[in-house]
Scaffold this active site. Sequence first.
Site, PDB file in Angstrom:
ATOM      1  N   CYS A 212       0.417  -5.993  15.352  1.00  0.00           N
ATOM      2  CA  CYS A 212       1.446  -5.620  15.606  1.00  0.00           C
ATOM      3  C   CYS A 212       2.448  -6.505  15.916  1.00  0.00           C
ATOM      4  O   CYS A 212       3.766  -6.473  15.906  1.00  0.00           O
ATOM      5  CB  CYS A 212       1.676  -4.681  16.961  1.00  0.00           C
ATOM      6  SG  CYS A 212       0.670  -3.287  16.880  1.00  0.00           S
TER       7      CYS A 212
ATOM      8  N   LYS B 153     -10.491   0.167   3.686  1.00  0.00           N
ATOM      9  CA  LYS B 153     -11.338  -0.308   2.546  1.00  0.00           C
ATOM     10  C   LYS B 153     -12.854   0.149   2.726  1.00  0.00           C
ATOM     11  O   LYS B 153     -13.399   0.565   1.765  1.00  0.00           O
ATOM     12  CB  LYS B 153     -11.062  -1.797   2.292  1.00  0.00           C
ATOM     13  CG  LYS B 153     -10.096  -2.054   1.644  1.00  0.00           C
ATOM     14  CD  LYS B 153      -9.999  -3.682   1.052  1.00  0.00           C
ATOM     15  CE  LYS B 153      -8.637  -4.014   0.789  1.00  0.00           C
ATOM     16  NZ  LYS B 153      -7.986  -5.142   1.410  1.00  0.00           N
TER      17      LYS B 153
ATOM     18  N   CYS C 248      -6.002  -2.471  20.488  1.00  0.00           N
ATOM     19  CA  CYS C 248      -4.677  -1.617  19.978  1.00  0.00           C
ATOM     20  C   CYS C 248      -5.111  -0.362  19.263  1.00  0.00           C
ATOM     21  O   CYS C 248      -5.821  -0.567  18.136  1.00  0.00           O
ATOM     22  CB  CYS C 248      -3.774  -2.654  19.333  1.00  0.00           C
ATOM     23  SG  CYS C 248      -2.724  -1.932  18.597  1.00  0.00           S
TER      24      CYS C 248
ATOM     25  N   HIS D 182       3.913   1.636   2.342  1.00  0.00           N
ATOM     26  CA  HIS D 182       5.146   0.812   1.827  1.00  0.00           C
ATOM     27  C   HIS D 182       5.668   1.623   0.886  1.00  0.00           C
ATOM     28  O   HIS D 182       7.070   1.733   0.751  1.00  0.00           O
ATOM     29  CB  HIS D 182       4.720  -0.600   1.509  1.00  0.00           C
ATOM     30  CG  HIS D 182       3.855  -1.445   2.498  1.00  0.00           C
ATOM     31  ND1 HIS D 182       2.955  -2.199   2.144  1.00  0.00           N
ATOM     32  CD2 HIS D 182       3.953  -1.417   3.840  1.00  0.00           C
ATOM     33  CE1 HIS D 182       2.361  -2.714   3.209  1.00  0.00           C
ATOM     34  NE2 HIS D 182       3.110  -2.230   4.212  1.00  0.00           N
TER      35      HIS D 182
ATOM     36  N   HIS E  79       0.919  -1.245   0.127  1.00  0.00           N
ATOM     37  CA  HIS E  79       0.091   0.252   0.078  1.00  0.00           C
ATOM     38  C   HIS E  79       1.030   1.149  -0.128  1.00  0.00           C
ATOM     39  O   HIS E  79       2.170   1.332  -0.036  1.00  0.00           O
ATOM     40  CB  HIS E  79      -0.906   0.074   1.124  1.00  0.00           C
ATOM     41  CG  HIS E  79      -0.275  -0.244   2.647  1.00  0.00           C
ATOM     42  ND1 HIS E  79       0.721   1.011   3.207  1.00  0.00           N
ATOM     43  CD2 HIS E  79      -0.609  -1.146   3.583  1.00  0.00           C
ATOM     44  CE1 HIS E  79       0.676   0.721   4.378  1.00  0.00           C
ATOM     45  NE2 HIS E  79       0.309  -0.754   4.489  1.00  0.00           N
TER      46      HIS E  79
ATOM     47  N   LYS F 286      -8.369   8.003   8.907  1.00  0.00           N
ATOM     48  CA  LYS F 286      -7.592   6.740   8.681  1.00  0.00           C
ATOM     49  C   LYS F 286      -7.911   5.925   7.141  1.00  0.00           C
ATOM     50  O   LYS F 286      -9.479   5.939   7.080  1.00  0.00           O
ATOM     51  CB  LYS F 286      -7.726   5.768   9.910  1.00  0.00           C
ATOM     52  CG  LYS F 286      -6.808   4.702   9.788  1.00  0.00           C
ATOM     53  CD  LYS F 286      -6.823   3.669  11.233  1.00  0.00           C
ATOM     54  CE  LYS F 286      -6.180   2.642  11.092  1.00  0.00           C
ATOM     55  NZ  LYS F 286      -4.674   2.537  11.128  1.00  0.00           N
TER      56      LYS F 286
ATOM     57  N   CYS G 200      -1.360  -8.493  20.259  1.00  0.00           N
ATOM     58  CA  CYS G 200      -2.084  -7.839  19.112  1.00  0.00           C
ATOM     59  C   CYS G 200      -1.413  -8.672  17.883  1.00  0.00           C
ATOM     60  O   CYS G 200      -0.089  -8.402  17.664  1.00  0.00           O
ATOM     61  CB  CYS G 200      -1.786  -6.342  19.111  1.00  0.00           C
ATOM     62  SG  CYS G 200      -2.374  -5.923  17.497  1.00  0.00           S
TER      63      CYS G 200
ATOM     64  N   HIS H  84      -4.430  -1.280  15.806  1.00  0.00           N
ATOM     65  CA  HIS H  84      -5.196  -2.250  14.776  1.00  0.00           C
ATOM     66  C   HIS H  84      -6.750  -2.346  15.919  1.00  0.00           C
ATOM     67  O   HIS H  84      -6.901  -3.206  16.193  1.00  0.00           O
ATOM     68  CB  HIS H  84      -4.629  -3.295  14.948  1.00  0.00           C
ATOM     69  CG  HIS H  84      -3.253  -3.371  14.168  1.00  0.00           C
ATOM     70  ND1 HIS H  84      -1.928  -3.087  14.949  1.00  0.00           N
ATOM     71  CD2 HIS H  84      -2.798  -3.201  12.964  1.00  0.00           C
ATOM     72  CE1 HIS H  84      -1.133  -2.943  13.949  1.00  0.00           C
ATOM     73  NE2 HIS H  84      -1.724  -3.199  12.887  1.00  0.00           N
TER      74      HIS H  84
HETATM   75  O1  ME8 Z   1       5.818  -3.479  10.744  1.00  0.00           O
HETATM   76  N1  ME8 Z   1       2.009   6.090   6.270  1.00  0.00           N
HETATM   77  O2  ME8 Z   1       5.544  -4.342   8.548  1.00  0.00           O
HETATM   78  P1  ME8 Z   1       4.366  -3.271   7.966  1.00  0.00           P
HETATM   79  C1  ME8 Z   1       3.397   5.964   6.029  1.00  0.00           C
HETATM   80  N2  ME8 Z   1       7.051  -6.155   9.072  1.00  0.00           N
HETATM   81  N3  ME8 Z   1       4.000   4.782   6.149  1.00  0.00           N
HETATM   82  C2  ME8 Z   1       3.630   3.677   6.396  1.00  0.00           C
HETATM   83  C3  ME8 Z   1       2.112   3.812   6.794  1.00  0.00           C
HETATM   84  C4  ME8 Z   1       1.483   4.717   6.686  1.00  0.00           C
HETATM   85  N4  ME8 Z   1       0.094   4.894   6.671  1.00  0.00           N
HETATM   86  N5  ME8 Z   1       1.765   2.232   6.606  1.00  0.00           N
HETATM   87  C5  ME8 Z   1       2.868   1.529   6.901  1.00  0.00           C
HETATM   88  C6  ME8 Z   1       6.247  -4.172   9.865  1.00  0.00           C
HETATM   89  N6  ME8 Z   1       3.737   2.347   6.549  1.00  0.00           N
HETATM   90  C7  ME8 Z   1       7.336  -5.166  10.111  1.00  0.00           C
HETATM   91  C8  ME8 Z   1       8.635  -4.454   9.778  1.00  0.00           C
HETATM   92  S1  ME8 Z   1      11.317  -4.420  10.051  1.00  0.00           S
HETATM   93  C9  ME8 Z   1      12.504  -5.149  10.593  1.00  0.00           C
HETATM   94  C10 ME8 Z   1       9.747  -5.129  10.101  1.00  0.00           C
HETATM   95  C11 ME8 Z   1       5.444   1.962   6.491  1.00  0.00           C
HETATM   96  O3  ME8 Z   1       4.045  -4.115   6.527  1.00  0.00           O
HETATM   97  C12 ME8 Z   1       6.211   2.656   7.465  1.00  0.00           C
HETATM   98  O4  ME8 Z   1       7.440   2.511   7.193  1.00  0.00           O
HETATM   99  O5  ME8 Z   1       3.558  -3.120   8.885  1.00  0.00           O
HETATM  100  C13 ME8 Z   1       5.865   1.582   8.767  1.00  0.00           C
HETATM  101  O6  ME8 Z   1       6.952   1.525   9.754  1.00  0.00           O
HETATM  102  C14 ME8 Z   1       6.046   0.076   7.823  1.00  0.00           C
HETATM  103  O7  ME8 Z   1       5.272   0.485   6.599  1.00  0.00           O
HETATM  104  C15 ME8 Z   1       5.280  -1.010   8.471  1.00  0.00           C
HETATM  105  O8  ME8 Z   1       5.184  -1.808   7.484  1.00  0.00           O
END
Ligand code: ME8
Length: 538
Positions: free
Chosen positions: A155, A326, A170, A47, A44, A323, A152, A173
């Site tokens: 997280c 969908k 949470c 990412h 998304h 926020k 959770c 979430h």
């Molecule tokens: O936490 N706005 O993965 P994740 C900006 N796998 N950036 C965002 C965002 C938003 N609304 N939502 C997500 C994880 N991000 C773990 C990480 S690392 C060793 C393991 C970005 O898929 C942002 O960088 O939940 C956030 O920290 C990350 O995606 C979380 O991705």
Amino acid sequence: MRKRDSLQAVGACALLSSTVFALWQVPMKTYITTPIYYVNGAPHIGHAHTSVMADILKRNRIAIGYEGKLTTGCDEHGQKNQEAAAESGLSVEEYLDGRSAEFRNVFDRLSVEYDYFVRTSCPEHKQRVAEIEQRMYDADLIVKKEYSGTYCTGCEQFKKPSDLNDDGRCPDHPTLVPEEITEENYFLKIEPFRDALLKHIADHPDFVQPEIYKTELLKMLSEPLEDLCISRPKRRVSLGVTMPFDDDYVTYVWFDALINYITNINWPEDEYKAWWAECEHLIGKDILKTHGVYWPIMLMAIDMAPPKRLSVHGHWVGAGGLKMSKTMGNVVDPIEVMDNLGSDALRYYLARNARADADSQISVELITQAYNSELGNKLGNLLSRAGKFAKSRFDGKVPERGSGAVDDADEQLRKQVMEACAPFAKKLDLAEIPYATQGLITVCDHMNNYFADQAPWDLIKNEDTKERCAAVIYVTLDCLRLVFEAFSQVLPTTSAQALGLLNCTVPTGGDEAWVPGLDKLQAGGDLAEISTLYPRAA
Ligand code: ME8
């Protein structure tokens, strides 16, 4: 100066210059990482954001002469990925292959120049994770005990009552009901490292940026730390790295995922050291605790230094501060935006509007508006007008600037353009990206005003102002060249196209560090067919 003194001085100079030469020969390194993303859903906008910001920083540093490495990728273990794979009806391998290919495709389309695409399911990574666990176990840092807690899955973390909302959910979430779990697990003792981490933060004021997140981190470290649960029984979660000292358990997903930052650079082989010393983690504010508390302590537990820098950013939320979800229908799909507007439109919006210390709003409408009114009207349109003017009035060539044709308006504009490009000619910080990008678009306003004030279409009519007309076109095109050179760090695709139209190339960086300069556009050079860079979108 006596002869001996003067010889010593010559020797000292020689030593100094050879040291400088040696330093000059070894480029500075930069190792930038993004989080590795869960594959329980499609990639998304969040990412896309962190990976694009990492790419901008890498391009910036390479442009100014650094040697750079950027890693991004997927976190493929843990409970929520396991549940998503089960729901998909595919085998776990098929599911992981499919999702990680989707992530890779989005980053490729966004021109993210990663050097390594992480997949935690790869055997080398898993072997290193087990090796690190074994070291900690041998050092008596790991204990087994029963634990009850609220978990959770969103997280993938146990939560304290104070981490949850009043309704027991949470805050990140709220649609998930946290699970009450009682089970035997392995735990890493982290409290013994708290003082050392606090000292590290005090000794390295730049460790966490921007400042508000450092304050938050210090708050997390203000009380004794509970042991960190680093395992999951296989009967509950099987997707993970088997613990080397107990076959019935897999490694906790965060413990496994964080280690990617060193397995990517081939830890423990010697080559990893120079990269690790320059490691900068880009993260969203949601994962500050795992990166600011657990990860540095895990590193200290194996006698390694914490990363050099944690650069934290805020989150994207929907228009009106809602926020994205969908059900609200306000999710921004990166693929859809790129299909309609091109990858640079998305990169531009992210770079220009993200704030490090606050949340920022995004929607397809806002992106389209910025694309049309800023990239289209201010930047693309000027290139088109000045380029087409030169094509039709100066035989398709960049006109000569002419002698004595520089006036105050030219010099003022050229100074403004040099100033706007300057942030891209030094090491950019994550938090500076929006301001630097905004500076470039603001200088486009000055260029447009200059072009309108100078009115080359009037100057060309008169024989004695024709030379002045050539100067105005030259100054405009040369300033555009420079702006696109700087913009190539943010808008790699369209900047390369624009520079191609002007018969110029994108700065390569590396050995030939980019230094912004004026008058580098070749007068008399052919201009290519001027096409529209940012066609208007509905
Ligand atoms: O936490 N706005 O993965 P994740 C900006 N796998 N950036 C965002 C965002 C938003 N609304 N939502 C997500 C994880 N991000 C773990 C990480 S690392 C060793 C393991 C970005 O898929 C942002 O960088 O939940 C956030 O920290 C990350 O995606 C979380 O991705």
